[in-house]
Design a protein around this motif. Structure first.
Motif, PDB file in Angstrom:
ATOM      1  N   PHE B 289      59.759 -59.264  31.845  1.00 48.47           N
ATOM      2  CA  PHE B 289      58.297 -59.175  31.909  1.00 48.47           C
ATOM      3  C   PHE B 289      57.858 -57.737  32.174  1.00 48.47           C
ATOM      4  O   PHE B 289      56.914 -57.232  31.549  1.00 48.47           O
ATOM      5  N   ALA B 290      58.575 -57.064  33.079  1.00 49.17           N
ATOM      6  CA  ALA B 290      58.211 -55.687  33.423  1.00 49.17           C
ATOM      7  C   ALA B 290      58.360 -54.764  32.219  1.00 49.17           C
ATOM      8  O   ALA B 290      57.514 -53.892  31.979  1.00 49.17           O
ATOM      9  N   LEU B 291      59.424 -54.973  31.445  1.00 51.40           N
ATOM     10  CA  LEU B 291      59.626 -54.109  30.272  1.00 51.40           C
ATOM     11  C   LEU B 291      58.572 -54.383  29.205  1.00 51.40           C
ATOM     12  O   LEU B 291      58.127 -53.468  28.517  1.00 51.40           O
ATOM     13  N   SER B 292      58.158 -55.649  29.084  1.00 53.68           N
ATOM     14  CA  SER B 292      57.046 -55.945  28.182  1.00 53.68           C
ATOM     15  C   SER B 292      55.792 -55.227  28.651  1.00 53.68           C
ATOM     16  O   SER B 292      55.041 -54.656  27.850  1.00 53.68           O
ATOM     17  N   ALA B 293      55.557 -55.255  29.989  1.00 54.37           N
ATOM     18  CA  ALA B 293      54.383 -54.574  30.548  1.00 54.37           C
ATOM     19  C   ALA B 293      54.428 -53.089  30.226  1.00 54.37           C
ATOM     20  O   ALA B 293      53.431 -52.498  29.796  1.00 54.37           O
ATOM     21  N   ALA B 294      55.617 -52.475  30.417  1.00 57.39           N
ATOM     22  CA  ALA B 294      55.740 -51.034  30.153  1.00 57.39           C
ATOM     23  C   ALA B 294      55.458 -50.739  28.685  1.00 57.39           C
ATOM     24  O   ALA B 294      54.733 -49.793  28.353  1.00 57.39           O
ATOM     25  N   SER B 295      56.022 -51.544  27.773  1.00 61.39           N
ATOM     26  CA  SER B 295      55.809 -51.265  26.337  1.00 61.39           C
ATOM     27  C   SER B 295      54.356 -51.462  25.959  1.00 61.39           C
ATOM     28  O   SER B 295      53.768 -50.624  25.274  1.00 61.39           O
ATOM     29  N   LEU B 296      53.764 -52.575  26.394  1.00 64.21           N
ATOM     30  CA  LEU B 296      52.379 -52.841  26.005  1.00 64.21           C
ATOM     31  C   LEU B 296      51.448 -51.774  26.573  1.00 64.21           C
ATOM     32  O   LEU B 296      50.497 -51.353  25.919  1.00 64.21           O
ATOM     33  N   HIS B 297      51.757 -51.314  27.814  1.00 66.42           N
ATOM     34  CA  HIS B 297      50.930 -50.254  28.387  1.00 66.42           C
ATOM     35  C   HIS B 297      51.090 -48.970  27.574  1.00 66.42           C
ATOM     36  O   HIS B 297      50.123 -48.227  27.392  1.00 66.42           O
ATOM     37  N   ALA B 298      52.301 -48.733  27.080  1.00 64.34           N
ATOM     38  CA  ALA B 298      52.517 -47.541  26.247  1.00 64.34           C
ATOM     39  C   ALA B 298      51.721 -47.645  24.949  1.00 64.34           C
ATOM     40  O   ALA B 298      51.078 -46.677  24.529  1.00 64.34           O
ATOM     41  N   TYR B 299      51.736 -48.800  24.286  1.00 66.29           N
ATOM     42  CA  TYR B 299      50.974 -48.946  23.035  1.00 66.29           C
ATOM     43  C   TYR B 299      49.482 -48.746  23.307  1.00 66.29           C
ATOM     44  O   TYR B 299      48.802 -48.004  22.602  1.00 66.29           O
ATOM     45  N   ASN B 300      48.988 -49.423  24.350  1.00 65.68           N
ATOM     46  CA  ASN B 300      47.580 -49.272  24.720  1.00 65.68           C
ATOM     47  C   ASN B 300      47.260 -47.817  24.999  1.00 65.68           C
ATOM     48  O   ASN B 300      46.230 -47.290  24.578  1.00 65.68           O
ATOM     49  N   ASN B 301      48.182 -47.176  25.746  1.00 65.11           N
ATOM     50  CA  ASN B 301      47.957 -45.801  26.147  1.00 65.11           C
ATOM     51  C   ASN B 301      47.875 -44.880  24.939  1.00 65.11           C
ATOM     52  O   ASN B 301      47.021 -44.000  24.874  1.00 65.11           O
TER      53      ASN B 301
END
Lengths: 65, 568
Positions: B289-301
């Motif tokens: 879940f944390a790695l999904s959060a990191a990736s999605l935050h990167a895409y959003n960012n």
């Protein structure tokens, strides 16, 4: 800012407090508001008072030899 | 649909070559074709190791597709495409070529399956991005570009050393997750990657260089280097607990500098570091879940940060300055730009209904479960985010007071590019399922809980109230805040003496000695008779002829000898 704006912001704030109370009455309902306020004042103090006396320089600092 | 299985990086590399030959009129529009081709290509690529070559006793993996590389690859291609639209007026061939090389390097790293391939594309990125900085105006860009390149070659050297040690240790070069019990090889690789992630104290290259590039240059730079590093950290260093601490420190450290900065592009540059801190912190948690959060935050960012940089790009294009102390009151002259910028600002501040809210809620959730009180550090950084990017920057740029600056017209494709990204910010915020579809693994998460919404509204409300109270004090004077680049910029004369002047002096002294002795040897060889008696420097037949008596005597001797010989 006009009074209407402040009233609008206050209504949002009141809404969040009500929602938090309804969700979990045991929690302090304005916790994040207080945390945000203190946090913001801390950031402003560190960056505008402490930093000003220590690391702020004129813009041409690196150009002067 | 089946697509050819080669690394999508080659679309960009082909594009870079095309930029070198195409005429100026066709270049800017042709630029768009290559990211678009890459976007479609990645969309249809199947999962797995698809392109590999045997080289010596090692396998070069140019194309390895998994959930992470697909998402990052799509985000990078989209960013390149939209920035291409924003840059349709650019005619500078060097910048266009470098931009495609740079994006190609990033995509190449994203799809690399082994460290050797990764290193090659890594260095392509470093050199191409330095070119983009050098394309910026004035002497400041030249100096910053050089410091940037040296810093990144240093980072590349760390990475190379780590890779060589890894190979030497016999572990193989495949890109894989490393255990937290680290060997020197793995630590060196981590440090090399952290240089690109701009982790303090290895971060000073970023705020030093990004604000000095051109109007479109800094938009390009913001999207790739740091996010590529985040991608590699996700693949190799997930679950390293130290990253949790380092990321939180990073988020807070950089946001303080963002609050201090006077240049709007400097505010956003520091803010890149702060945002990457969020991602790194949650990579340290390391759960799926944390790695999904990191990736999605990167895409959003990538999306909202590019949008914000475009907003400052329009200001620079239209007004010619980015110093807050010079700006003010421009809102009526560019209302659309202000509105689109604010969508990005609300997204980065994590307002409900904007994209940042969803991925930030995931990060806070993952950190809250595993990081204890560290989540409060991230909340404090969120206050700083809204304070600097959400209020300070737009308020003093577009409102506050009338600056009287002349506003040049700006082309319509600039707000068009911003509108595309703003639409994505709103869509991902309002329908989180569309964002979760990009996640590397299935995400079961409801971001719109009472806790998350209350937190996301009360923090910025409080920040706004505090800002408003001090709004006449916060702008301050046009000054810069010293950062760690002080150490190598102020000590530059020392390094110059040690490594350039001194070394040069040794070389020139050696040269002098050699010259001296060569000259002596040469003079001797030209006239060895000098060794025996006093003779002039140059040979002169008249001066060095023997006297008449000796000559007559010599002739007499020869005549007598010949006579005797004939009588024999």
């Amino acid at each position: 800012m006009k009074l209407v704006g402040w009233i609008f912001l206050f209504l949002i704030f009141a809404g969040t407090v009500a929602a938090q109370y309804w969700d979990d009455p045991a929690k302090f309902p304005a916790y994040y508001f207080v945390y945000g306020l203190l946090g913001c004042l801390l950031l402003l103090f560190v960056t505008k008072v402490v930093a000003k006396k220590s690391i702020m320089r004129k813009e041409d600092y690196y150009d002067r030899s | 649909m089946t697509v050819p299985e080669f690394s999508p990086a080659f679309w960009f590399l082909a594009g870079a070559v095309a930029m070198l030959v195409l005429p100026a009129r066709a270049r800017a529009s042709a630029f768009l074709l290559f990211p678009l081709a890459s976007l479609i290509h990645i969309w249809f690529l199947p999962t797995g190791v698809l392109q590999a070559y045997a080289y010596l006793d090692h396998e070069l993996i140019l194309l390895r597709v998994d959930g992470f590389s697909r998402g990052f690859g799509l985000a990078f291609s989209l960013a390149a495409l939209v920035i291409g639209i924003f840059s349709l007026r650019v005619t500078d061939r060097l910048q266009q070529t470098a931009a495609l090389f740079y994006a190609g390097g990033s995509i190449g790293v994203t799809f690399a399956g082994d460290f050797f391939t990764l290193l090659i594309f890594w260095e392509v990125m470093a050199v191409a991005s330095a070119m983009i900085i050098w394309a910026g105006p004035g002497r400041a860009a030249a100096g910053a570009g050089l410091r940037y390149l040296i810093f990144h070659l240093f980072g590349g050297a760390l990475l190379l050393a780590g890779i060589v040690l890894l190979w030497h240790g016999g572990g193989g070069l495949e890109i894989r997750r490393f255990d937290a019990a680290a060997s020197p090889a793995v630590i060196l690789i981590l440090l090399g990657v952290l240089v690109n992630a701009a982790m303090p104290p290895l971060h000073a290259w970023l705020p030093d260089s990004y604000p000095k590039a051109g109007v479109t240059g800094s938009i390009f730079l913001n999207a790739f280097t740091t996010k590529v590093a985040v991608y590699v950290l996700i693949q190799c260093f997930a679950g390293w607990e130290i990253l949790m601490w380092a990321g939180c420190f990073m988020a807070l450290y950089a946001v303080c500098y963002a609050v201090m900065a006077n240049d709007i592009r400097l505010i956003l540059s520091y803010h890149i570091i702060s945002q990457v801190g969020y991602m790194i912190a949650v990579i340290g948690v390391g759960t799926e879940f944390a790695l999904s959060a990191a990736s999605l935050h990167a895409y959003n960012n990538i999306i909202y940060k590019t949008l914000l940089f475009m907003g400052t790009g329009v200001v620079l294009h239209a007004v010619g300055t980015t110093r807050l102390t010079d700006l003010g009151g421009l809102a009526r002259r560019m209302p659309l730009v202000v509105a689109l910028y604010m969508i990005g600002a609300f997204a980065i501040s994590g307002f409900p209904l904007f994209s940042g809210f969803v991925s930030k809620a995931m990060i806070l959730e993952a950190m809250g479960e595993n990081g204890g009180w560290l989540v409060h550090v991230l909340l404090l950084a969120a206050v700083g985010t809204f304070l600097s990017v959400g209020i300070k920057l737009p308020y003093y740029t577009w409102f506050y007071r009338e600056s009287g600056l002349e506003v040049k017209p700006y082309p319509a494709h600039m707000p068009l590019a911003m509108a595309i990204l703003a639409a994505a910010c709103l869509a991902f915020g309002m329908v989180p399922g569309w964002l979760f579809a990009w996640a590397p693994s299935a995400v079961e998460f409801q971001p719109y809980s009472v806790y998350q919404v209350v937190e996301a509204l009360q923090l910025p409300l409080a920040t706004f109230v505090a800002f408003w109270f001090f709004r006449h004090k916060i702008l301050g004077e046009p000054k810069i805040a010293l950062d760690l680049d002080w150490f190598y910029r102020k000590s530059a004369p020392l390094w110059e003496t040690l490594f350039i002047t001194r070394v040069n002096r040794v070389f020139s002294a050696t040269q002098d000695i050699l010259d001296h002795w060569t000259e002596k040897a040469f003079a001797f060889a030209r006239n060895p008779a000098r060794l025996l008696r006093e003779v002039p420097d140059r040979f002169d037949a008249n001066l060095q002829r023997a006297d008449l008596g000796s000559n007559v005597g010599l002739i007499l001797v020869v005549v007598v000898l010949l006579t005797l010989l004939s009588l024999w």
